[in-house]
Design a protein around this motif. Structure first.
Motif, PDB file in Angstrom:
ATOM      1  N   ASN A 187       0.595  -1.138   0.117  1.00  0.00           N
ATOM      2  CA  ASN A 187      -0.085  -0.094   0.142  1.00  0.00           C
ATOM      3  C   ASN A 187       0.739   1.388   0.009  1.00  0.00           C
ATOM      4  OD1 ASN A 187      -2.972  -0.364   0.105  1.00  0.00           O
ATOM      5  ND2 ASN A 187      -2.355  -1.735   1.850  1.00  0.00           N
ATOM      6  N   LEU A 188       2.102   1.170   0.365  1.00  0.00           N
ATOM      7  CA  LEU A 188       2.864   2.251   0.325  1.00  0.00           C
ATOM      8  C   LEU A 188       3.147   2.867  -0.931  1.00  0.00           C
ATOM      9  CD1 LEU A 188       5.124   3.775   2.277  1.00  0.00           C
ATOM     10  CD2 LEU A 188       7.008   2.428   1.400  1.00  0.00           C
ATOM     11  N   PHE A 189       2.814   2.274  -1.932  1.00  0.00           N
ATOM     12  CA  PHE A 189       2.787   2.887  -3.344  1.00  0.00           C
ATOM     13  C   PHE A 189       1.770   2.410  -4.138  1.00  0.00           C
ATOM     14  CE2 PHE A 189       5.363  -1.056  -3.896  1.00  0.00           C
ATOM     15  CZ  PHE A 189       4.752  -1.491  -5.191  1.00  0.00           C
ATOM     16  N   ALA A 190       1.308   1.066  -4.032  1.00  0.00           N
ATOM     17  CA  ALA A 190       0.439   0.317  -5.151  1.00  0.00           C
ATOM     18  C   ALA A 190      -0.893   1.144  -5.316  1.00  0.00           C
ATOM     19  CB  ALA A 190       0.341  -0.977  -4.653  1.00  0.00           C
ATOM     20  N   ARG A 191      -1.554   1.393  -4.289  1.00  0.00           N
ATOM     21  CA  ARG A 191      -2.731   2.026  -4.501  1.00  0.00           C
ATOM     22  C   ARG A 191      -2.727   3.476  -4.917  1.00  0.00           C
ATOM     23  NH1 ARG A 191      -8.160   1.421  -0.627  1.00  0.00           N
ATOM     24  NH2 ARG A 191      -9.480   3.023  -1.520  1.00  0.00           N
ATOM     25  N   GLY A 192      -1.739   4.227  -4.704  1.00  0.00           N
ATOM     26  CA  GLY A 192      -1.274   5.460  -4.933  1.00  0.00           C
ATOM     27  C   GLY A 192      -1.016   5.441  -6.626  1.00  0.00           C
ATOM     28  N   VAL A 193      -0.169   4.550  -6.851  1.00  0.00           N
ATOM     29  CA  VAL A 193       0.059   4.307  -8.537  1.00  0.00           C
ATOM     30  C   VAL A 193      -1.347   4.171  -9.129  1.00  0.00           C
ATOM     31  CG1 VAL A 193       1.075   2.876 -10.044  1.00  0.00           C
ATOM     32  CG2 VAL A 193       2.339   3.655  -8.163  1.00  0.00           C
ATOM     33  N   GLY A 194      -2.162   3.197  -8.612  1.00  0.00           N
ATOM     34  CA  GLY A 194      -3.544   2.847  -9.351  1.00  0.00           C
ATOM     35  C   GLY A 194      -4.176   4.338  -9.797  1.00  0.00           C
ATOM     36  N   GLY A 195      -4.462   5.088  -8.540  1.00  0.00           N
ATOM     37  CA  GLY A 195      -5.181   6.072  -8.696  1.00  0.00           C
ATOM     38  C   GLY A 195      -4.747   7.342  -9.558  1.00  0.00           C
ATOM     39  N   PHE A 196      -3.269   7.348  -9.500  1.00  0.00           N
ATOM     40  CA  PHE A 196      -2.348   8.156 -10.465  1.00  0.00           C
ATOM     41  C   PHE A 196      -2.438   8.028 -11.806  1.00  0.00           C
ATOM     42  CE2 PHE A 196       1.543   9.581 -12.281  1.00  0.00           C
ATOM     43  CZ  PHE A 196       1.530  10.770 -12.129  1.00  0.00           C
ATOM     44  N   LEU A 197      -2.354   6.602 -12.045  1.00  0.00           N
ATOM     45  CA  LEU A 197      -2.596   5.988 -13.407  1.00  0.00           C
ATOM     46  C   LEU A 197      -3.838   6.348 -14.159  1.00  0.00           C
ATOM     47  CD1 LEU A 197      -0.060   3.164 -13.645  1.00  0.00           C
ATOM     48  CD2 LEU A 197       0.168   5.406 -14.342  1.00  0.00           C
ATOM     49  N   SER A 198      -4.948   6.125 -13.033  1.00  0.00           N
ATOM     50  CA  SER A 198      -6.537   6.350 -13.469  1.00  0.00           C
ATOM     51  C   SER A 198      -6.575   7.883 -14.006  1.00  0.00           C
ATOM     52  CB  SER A 198      -7.226   6.030 -12.388  1.00  0.00           C
ATOM     53  OG  SER A 198      -8.714   6.179 -12.717  1.00  0.00           O
ATOM     54  N   ASP A 199      -5.866   8.864 -13.089  1.00  0.00           N
ATOM     55  CA  ASP A 199      -6.073  10.358 -13.565  1.00  0.00           C
ATOM     56  C   ASP A 199      -5.538  10.409 -14.841  1.00  0.00           C
ATOM     57  OD1 ASP A 199      -7.371  10.897 -11.163  1.00  0.00           O
ATOM     58  OD2 ASP A 199      -5.822  11.639 -10.122  1.00  0.00           O
ATOM     59  N   LYS A 200      -4.114   9.769 -14.981  1.00  0.00           N
ATOM     60  CA  LYS A 200      -3.434  10.036 -16.328  1.00  0.00           C
ATOM     61  C   LYS A 200      -4.274   9.611 -17.537  1.00  0.00           C
ATOM     62  CE  LYS A 200       0.196  12.083 -15.042  1.00  0.00           C
ATOM     63  NZ  LYS A 200       0.604  13.447 -15.522  1.00  0.00           N
ATOM     64  N   ALA A 201      -4.928   8.209 -17.209  1.00  0.00           N
ATOM     65  CA  ALA A 201      -5.605   7.882 -18.353  1.00  0.00           C
ATOM     66  C   ALA A 201      -7.100   8.685 -18.752  1.00  0.00           C
ATOM     67  CB  ALA A 201      -6.408   6.351 -18.013  1.00  0.00           C
ATOM     68  N   ASN A 202      -7.505   9.207 -17.508  1.00  0.00           N
ATOM     69  CA  ASN A 202      -8.664  10.159 -17.582  1.00  0.00           C
ATOM     70  C   ASN A 202      -8.016  11.686 -18.552  1.00  0.00           C
ATOM     71  OD1 ASN A 202     -11.273  11.431 -16.916  1.00  0.00           O
ATOM     72  ND2 ASN A 202      -9.638  13.015 -16.075  1.00  0.00           N
ATOM     73  N   SER A 203      -7.008  11.880 -18.380  1.00  0.00           N
ATOM     74  CA  SER A 203      -6.551  13.046 -19.053  1.00  0.00           C
ATOM     75  C   SER A 203      -6.219  12.944 -20.373  1.00  0.00           C
ATOM     76  CB  SER A 203      -5.139  13.523 -18.410  1.00  0.00           C
ATOM     77  OG  SER A 203      -4.104  12.749 -18.829  1.00  0.00           O
ATOM     78  N   LYS A 204      -5.959  11.664 -20.857  1.00  0.00           N
ATOM     79  CA  LYS A 204      -5.869  11.295 -22.392  1.00  0.00           C
ATOM     80  C   LYS A 204      -7.111  11.023 -22.911  1.00  0.00           C
ATOM     81  CE  LYS A 204      -1.450  11.313 -21.947  1.00  0.00           C
ATOM     82  NZ  LYS A 204      -0.592  12.532 -22.228  1.00  0.00           N
ATOM     83  N   ILE A 205      -8.187  10.421 -22.384  1.00  0.00           N
ATOM     84  CA  ILE A 205      -9.412   9.806 -23.149  1.00  0.00           C
ATOM     85  C   ILE A 205     -10.528   9.926 -22.365  1.00  0.00           C
ATOM     86  CG2 ILE A 205      -8.299   8.715 -24.940  1.00  0.00           C
ATOM     87  CD1 ILE A 205      -8.912   6.043 -23.337  1.00  0.00           C
ATOM     88  N   GLY A 206     -10.524  10.619 -21.217  1.00  0.00           N
ATOM     89  CA  GLY A 206     -11.576  10.825 -20.357  1.00  0.00           C
ATOM     90  C   GLY A 206     -12.034   9.687 -19.425  1.00  0.00           C
ATOM     91  N   MET A 207     -13.051   9.459 -19.077  1.00  0.00           N
ATOM     92  CA  MET A 207     -13.599   8.423 -18.240  1.00  0.00           C
ATOM     93  C   MET A 207     -13.365   7.043 -18.871  1.00  0.00           C
ATOM     94  SD  MET A 207     -14.993   7.311 -15.570  1.00  0.00           S
ATOM     95  CE  MET A 207     -15.300   8.986 -14.788  1.00  0.00           C
ATOM     96  N   ARG A 208     -13.423   7.043 -20.085  1.00  0.00           N
ATOM     97  CA  ARG A 208     -13.316   5.631 -20.800  1.00  0.00           C
ATOM     98  C   ARG A 208     -11.880   5.308 -20.438  1.00  0.00           C
ATOM     99  NH1 ARG A 208     -12.076   3.937 -26.417  1.00  0.00           N
ATOM    100  NH2 ARG A 208     -13.136   1.863 -26.814  1.00  0.00           N
ATOM    101  N   GLY A 209     -10.896   6.062 -20.172  1.00  0.00           N
ATOM    102  CA  GLY A 209      -9.891   5.619 -19.724  1.00  0.00           C
ATOM    103  C   GLY A 209      -9.502   5.197 -18.297  1.00  0.00           C
ATOM    104  N   ARG A 210     -10.272   5.769 -17.652  1.00  0.00           N
ATOM    105  CA  ARG A 210     -10.292   5.162 -16.067  1.00  0.00           C
ATOM    106  C   ARG A 210     -10.972   3.853 -16.225  1.00  0.00           C
ATOM    107  NH1 ARG A 210      -9.562   8.892 -12.100  1.00  0.00           N
ATOM    108  NH2 ARG A 210     -10.002  11.257 -12.726  1.00  0.00           N
ATOM    109  N   LEU A 211     -12.050   3.597 -16.918  1.00  0.00           N
ATOM    110  CA  LEU A 211     -12.605   2.099 -17.013  1.00  0.00           C
ATOM    111  C   LEU A 211     -11.982   1.261 -17.408  1.00  0.00           C
ATOM    112  CD1 LEU A 211     -16.362   3.471 -18.050  1.00  0.00           C
ATOM    113  CD2 LEU A 211     -15.478   2.992 -15.864  1.00  0.00           C
ATOM    114  N   ILE A 212     -11.155   1.345 -18.739  1.00  0.00           N
ATOM    115  CA  ILE A 212     -10.320   0.525 -19.185  1.00  0.00           C
ATOM    116  C   ILE A 212      -9.287   0.048 -18.183  1.00  0.00           C
ATOM    117  CG2 ILE A 212      -8.313   0.010 -20.984  1.00  0.00           C
ATOM    118  CD1 ILE A 212     -10.035   1.952 -22.744  1.00  0.00           C
ATOM    119  N   TRP A 213      -8.692   1.050 -17.306  1.00  0.00           N
ATOM    120  CA  TRP A 213      -7.617   0.780 -16.348  1.00  0.00           C
ATOM    121  C   TRP A 213      -8.338  -0.150 -15.120  1.00  0.00           C
ATOM    122  CZ3 TRP A 213      -2.825   0.029 -15.334  1.00  0.00           C
ATOM    123  CH2 TRP A 213      -2.479   0.193 -14.142  1.00  0.00           C
TER     124      TRP A 213
END
Length: 515
Positions: free
Chosen positions: A311-337
């Motif tokens: 949890n020291l890094f993994a959950r944060g990475v999951g949320g951070f990459l969800s934000d990054k996917a959102n910044s590229k293609i919106g909610m669809r990026g979050r859902l694919i991830w």
């Protein structure tokens, strides 16, 4: 002489702080648009750190008994079914409270609830040494488990302090660092405090007294959090309602709106298959490693703690990459991830269940744990979008899903052989991944249906590639030019103040002429 009509007087917005240490979005109620990890300044970063520290301590209290279960089992002569009954009670206790905490956060704010729950859960934790039967152990763990509902406060608090565009990162970091308490308690209670207490007393006396330590820490921290933090960027809810900055909210209406949304219940099931898995592993890992690989209590607890340490890094990475996917293609990026993580997680459970060497089991558990916690972070990157005005209620329902999952999987381990229970859990996780195709949030494109609204496109493209170098997560470093910049800022502030004063005076004269 005369005074201006009240309607003609400039009305300054009432809020607790005139300036903020982080950049904010005035259109989103002064929520922060960046995260400065090394800052503890009020209101945004103080709330950020109080939320994860509060949940971390609650998690530590919640699972303080888990690494001691082999010793408790021997003392009380418990069967496998009785052990799992107590494990199930420990996670069942928080389900009801998580449903309640969501709308209560919407109405009263997260700060007070976090403090009160921490202090309340500390009392039964301190009473661990009084148990003398399977029934009393189960009842005790049920009441300690109420502290686990602080997770809803934790997630709501950061959603209240930070914009939706960075909510995935903020929620994942505080949730992940809070969940880290599950790994730390395995290590600290099982391999540090228990052996330390055992040097001056018997093993039974040691497990009966050692839980006083986390109980005292939790009680003190609960009181401190209520004193040093804020409910929202503009102040505490009671003050905001009093001065008209915030309307009164009905907890019942908030819960009803959140619960009537089908997306809430899909996320409920998906969170059951990630956080529910983590809770199950926190309860079972030490006993599993001790039984399968014939380890000592201390060694098994140390290995089991690895799951939580991710949890020291993994959950944060999951949320951070969800934000990054959102910044590229919106909610669809979050859902694919989100869907991809859950499917891979299920596959990893199948592999872990068939690991027959200690080394391979540990390596696979590290990968498995990282994916589990990344999926948790990804889930709460989606939650703030479902229905923003009732985010607290939705966070509560989804959070309760994690505990419901833990109860269901716990019943599987109680009634089935261990391998069969792992297979059942893995199959449910894979199935939950495919549920992502049914998530369709108004104004956002899903995997197979819906379209992004112009507002949604404009919002996520703020953090996209074409919008310039906007940072979500910032870790400040020592800056040799800081003093010079501060001095220049003071000069600019004085100039702005003089300009504003002159402008206000001219406006006053114009109104006087009209009179």
């Amino acid at each position: 002489t005369f005074d201006l009509d009240p309607a003609e007087r400039p009305q300054a917005e009432i809020k607790k702080y005139d300036t903020y240490y982080v950049n904010v979005d005035p259109n989103q109620d002064d929520k922060g648009t960046e995260i400065k990890l090394l800052s503890f300044k009020r209101p945004h970063m103080r709330a950020f750190h109080c939320s994860w520290m509060g949940f971390f301590t609650a998690f530590f209290i919640w699972f303080a008994i888990a690494p001691l279960m082999p010793e408790i089992k021997n003392t009380l002569k418990l069967s496998k079914q009785q052990v799992w009954t107590s494990n199930i009670c420990s996670v069942a206790g928080t389900i009801f409270m998580r449903f309640i905490n969501g709308p209560m956060c919407d109405k009263y704010g997260a700060r007070l609830l976090m403090g009160v729950l921490l202090m309340a859960a500390s009392i039964p934790c301190a009473c661990t040494g009084l148990v003398n039967s399977s029934a009393s152990l189960s009842v005790l763990r049920f009441f300690i488990g109420l502290g686990g509902s602080t997770f809803v406060c934790c997630q709501f608090w950061t959603s209240r302090m930070f914009t939706k565009e960075v909510a995935g990162t903020a929620n994942a970091l505080v949730g992940g660092w809070g969940n880290l308490g599950g790994g730390v308690t395995q290590l600290v209670m099982g391999t540090v405090l228990f052996p330390l207490f055992k040097t001056g007393m018997s093993a039974e006396q040691a497990w009966r007294t050692v839980c006083i330590v986390p109980a005292c820490v939790g009680f003190c921290l609960g009181g401190l959090i209520m004193k040093i933090s804020d409910d929202a960027p503009k102040g505490n809810y009671a003050e905001m309602k009093k001065n008209g900055t915030m309307p009164e909210i009905s907890a019942a209406a908030s819960f009803r709106s959140g619960a009537m949304n089908v997306n809430t219940w899909i996320l409920f099931l998906q969170y059951a298959c990630c956080f529910g898995v983590e809770l199950t592993m926190n309860n079972a890992a030490a006993s599993y490693f001790k039984a399968k690989f014939e380890l000592t209590t201390e060694s098994a607890a140390a290995i089991a703690s690895i799951f939580g340490w991710m949890n020291l890094f993994a959950r944060g990475v999951g949320g951070f990459l969800s934000d990054k996917a959102n910044s590229k293609i919106g909610m669809r990026g979050r859902l694919i991830w989100q869907g991809g993580l859950l499917i891979v997680e299920g596959v990893m459970v199948f592999i872990f269940a068939n690991s027959n060497s200690l080394a391979s089991a540990i390596v696979i558990m590290v990968v498995f744990s990282s994916i589990v916690q990344s999926a948790e972070g990804s889930t709460y990157g989606i939650v703030p979008y479902v229905n923003p005005p009732v985010t607290g209620s939705i966070a509560g329902v989804v959070g309760a899903g994690g505990n419901c999952g833990a109860v269901g999987f716990g019943l599987g381990f109680r009634q089935l052989e261990t391998l069969q229970a792992f297979y059942l859990m893995a199959s449910c996780i894979v199935a939950s991944g495919f549920l992502t195709i049914f998530i369709c949030i108004k104004g956002h494109r899903g995997l197979i249906t819906g379209e992004d609204s112009p507002e949604a496109i404009a919002s996520y493209k703020k953090t996209g590639a074409g919008a310039g170098p906007v940072q979500t997560l910032q870790v400040p470093e020592p800056d040799v030019e800081a003093d010079a910049e501060a001095e220049a800022g003071d000069k600019d502030d004085k100039a702005d103040a003089q300009s504003n004063a002159s402008s206000g005076y001219n406006k006053f004269l114009e109104v006087c002429d009209q009179k």
